[in-house]
Design an enzyme around this catalytic site. Structure first.
Site, PDB file in Angstrom:
ATOM      1  N   LYS A 198       0.855  -1.179   0.000  1.00 55.51           N
ATOM      2  CA  LYS A 198       0.000   0.000   0.000  1.00 55.51           C
ATOM      3  C   LYS A 198       0.893   1.230   0.000  1.00 55.51           C
ATOM      4  O   LYS A 198       1.748   1.391   0.870  1.00 55.51           O
ATOM      5  CB  LYS A 198      -0.894  -0.012   1.226  1.00 55.51           C
ATOM      6  CG  LYS A 198      -1.739   1.239   1.325  1.00 55.51           C
ATOM      7  CD  LYS A 198      -2.798   1.130   2.369  1.00 55.51           C
ATOM      8  CE  LYS A 198      -3.525   2.442   2.504  1.00 55.51           C
ATOM      9  NZ  LYS A 198      -4.523   2.379   3.570  1.00 55.51           N
ATOM     10  N   LYS A 252      -2.287  -1.600  -3.710  1.00 52.25           N
ATOM     11  CA  LYS A 252      -3.145  -0.427  -3.664  1.00 52.25           C
ATOM     12  C   LYS A 252      -2.289   0.836  -3.768  1.00 52.25           C
ATOM     13  O   LYS A 252      -1.296   0.918  -3.050  1.00 52.25           O
ATOM     14  CB  LYS A 252      -3.888  -0.451  -2.339  1.00 52.25           C
ATOM     15  CG  LYS A 252      -4.704   0.757  -2.044  1.00 52.25           C
ATOM     16  CD  LYS A 252      -5.336   0.602  -0.715  1.00 52.25           C
ATOM     17  CE  LYS A 252      -5.986   1.902  -0.365  1.00 52.25           C
ATOM     18  NZ  LYS A 252      -6.452   1.927   0.974  1.00 52.25           N
TER      19      LYS A 252
HETATM   20  C1  PBG Z   1      -6.871   3.700   5.430  1.00 55.62           C
HETATM   21  C2  PBG Z   1      -7.441   3.437   4.091  1.00 55.62           C
HETATM   22  C3  PBG Z   1      -7.350   4.340   3.031  1.00 55.62           C
HETATM   23  C4  PBG Z   1      -7.994   3.751   1.956  1.00 55.62           C
HETATM   24  C5  PBG Z   1      -8.474   2.503   2.365  1.00 55.62           C
HETATM   25  N1  PBG Z   1      -8.094   2.316   3.702  1.00 55.62           N
HETATM   26  C6  PBG Z   1      -6.801   5.711   2.974  1.00 55.62           C
HETATM   27  C7  PBG Z   1      -5.504   6.005   3.553  1.00 55.62           C
HETATM   28  O1  PBG Z   1      -4.622   5.154   3.654  1.00 55.62           O
HETATM   29  O2  PBG Z   1      -5.349   7.159   3.943  1.00 55.62           O
HETATM   30  C8  PBG Z   1      -8.122   4.414   0.634  1.00 55.62           C
HETATM   31  C9  PBG Z   1      -9.015   3.786  -0.355  1.00 55.62           C
HETATM   32  C10 PBG Z   1      -9.403   4.662  -1.474  1.00 55.62           C
HETATM   33  O3  PBG Z   1      -8.836   5.755  -1.706  1.00 55.62           O
HETATM   34  O4  PBG Z   1     -10.332   4.270  -2.190  1.00 55.62           O
HETATM   35  N2  PBG Z   1      -6.754   2.670   6.300  1.00 55.62           N
END
Ligand code: PBG
Length: 328
Positions: A198, A252
């Protein structure tokens, strides 16, 4: 390959039947996972201004949406809570409340006939006043303190009915700690979908609006999320998560990280998933609006790209739309 005219690649493209027969990759409803934003109240469908066509849904509406997804052949929903501000604190304590919005939603989903997979996010950001995924010590999220909380959060979610816990926090060692706690508690069938690779991305803005974790100045999560420059490190993250007990891994964002999806999918034996994140979805939508071209083919092409890279399944805000217009 024999040269032209013995080879004419257009022969296979001449008609829909020939194109379908020779199709190398596909996109079916069972390749889609629908993310849902849940809020308090009843009969609420509140539009999210930065995430077109998506809504914050009260539990009853979220159940309806999940049942619709189920009827279309989608096999799982991923739930995210929009927590009321007065329930937030700097520790994210509400995440551990056995009767919090997520837990009540999971229970209602089961009571009202949702039989597809229920994926619950494990991270503290929807519950913290500062919007970080864990416990701050000074300016930084403390890894080990955070992992302790995440283990508790995962147990609470599983007790409430989650089939899959999906840690999205990027702390080190959290998969192993969660797996051990699940085994000890007898939850031997609970799946762990690890957000393994991520990235600290600028594409999460609409999501943060949706769950209400946006801050006045954009939050920097780069001490725990990965730098966009990395690919070897992404594989290492995925391999470690598998060793620690992840059943599935995830990359992601999706569209801007197709090489990472392909690399992990080739080297890791467990299924690889991808998240077409909020900013990616909003980008596609903006293009469709600005050029006045239909959204569905654009969305379809973007998801086929993610499949072609090697993702088994994709989390997308367009899951219902695309399943309703499934093209062979
Ligand atoms: C945070 C989380 C995020 C997303 C999913 N879980 C945002 C972040 O890390 O700040 C983002 C998903 C998206 O943008 O569709 N645990």
């Amino acid at each position: 390959m024999p040269a032209f005219p013995n080879t004419r690649l257009r022969r296979s493209r001449q008609a829909p039947w020939a194109r379908r027969l020779t199709q190398e990759n596909d996109l079916r409803p069972h390749n889609l996972i629908l993310p849902l934003f849940v809020c308090e109240g009843a009969k609420v469908r509140e539009p999210i201004s930065t995430l077109p066509d998506c809504f914050r849904l009260s539990m009853d509406e979220a159940v309806k949406e999940a049942l619709l997804a189920q009827s279309l052949g989608i096999q799982a929903v991923a739930l995210f809570p929009c927590v009321e501000n007065d329930k937030k604190d700097d520790q994210g304590s509400e995440a551990l409340n056995q009767n919090n919005l997520m837990c009540r939603t999971l229970g209602m989903m089961r009571d009202r006939g949702v039989t597809i997979g229920l994926i619950a996010d494990v991270a503290l950001d929807p519950y913290t006043t500062h919007g970080h995924d864990g416990i701050l010590v000074g300016a930084k999220v403390d890894n080990d303190l955070t992992v302790e909380k995440l283990v508790e959060q995962a147990l609470v979610l599983v007790a409430a009915g989650a089939d899959v816990v999906a840690p999205s926090d990027m702390q080190d060692g959290r998969i192993g700690a969660i797996r051990q706690a699940l085994e000890q508690a007898g939850h031997v069938e609970t799946l762990i979908l690890a957000y393994s690779a991520k990235y600290a991305s600028s594409l999460y803005g609409p999501f943060r609006d949706a769950v209400g974790s946006s801050q006045a100045t954009p939050i920097d999560k780069s001490t725990y999320q990965m730098q966009p420059t990395q690919i070897k490190e992404a594989l290492l993250e995925a391999q470690l998560d598998v060793e620690e007990g992840a059943d599935w891994v995830m990359v992601k964002p999706g569209m801007l990280y197709l090489d990472v999806i392909a690399h992990i999918a080739q080297h890791v034996s467990v299924p690889t998933f991808a998240y077409q994140v909020s900013g990616e979805y909003a980008m596609l939508h903006a293009l469709s609006q600005q050029t006045n071209q239909p959204f569905i083919p654009l969305l379809h092409e973007s998801l086929v790209g993610i499949r072609r890279a090697g993702a088994r399944g994709v989390l997308t805000y367009g899951a219902i739309k695309i399943a309703q217009h499934m093209i062979d």
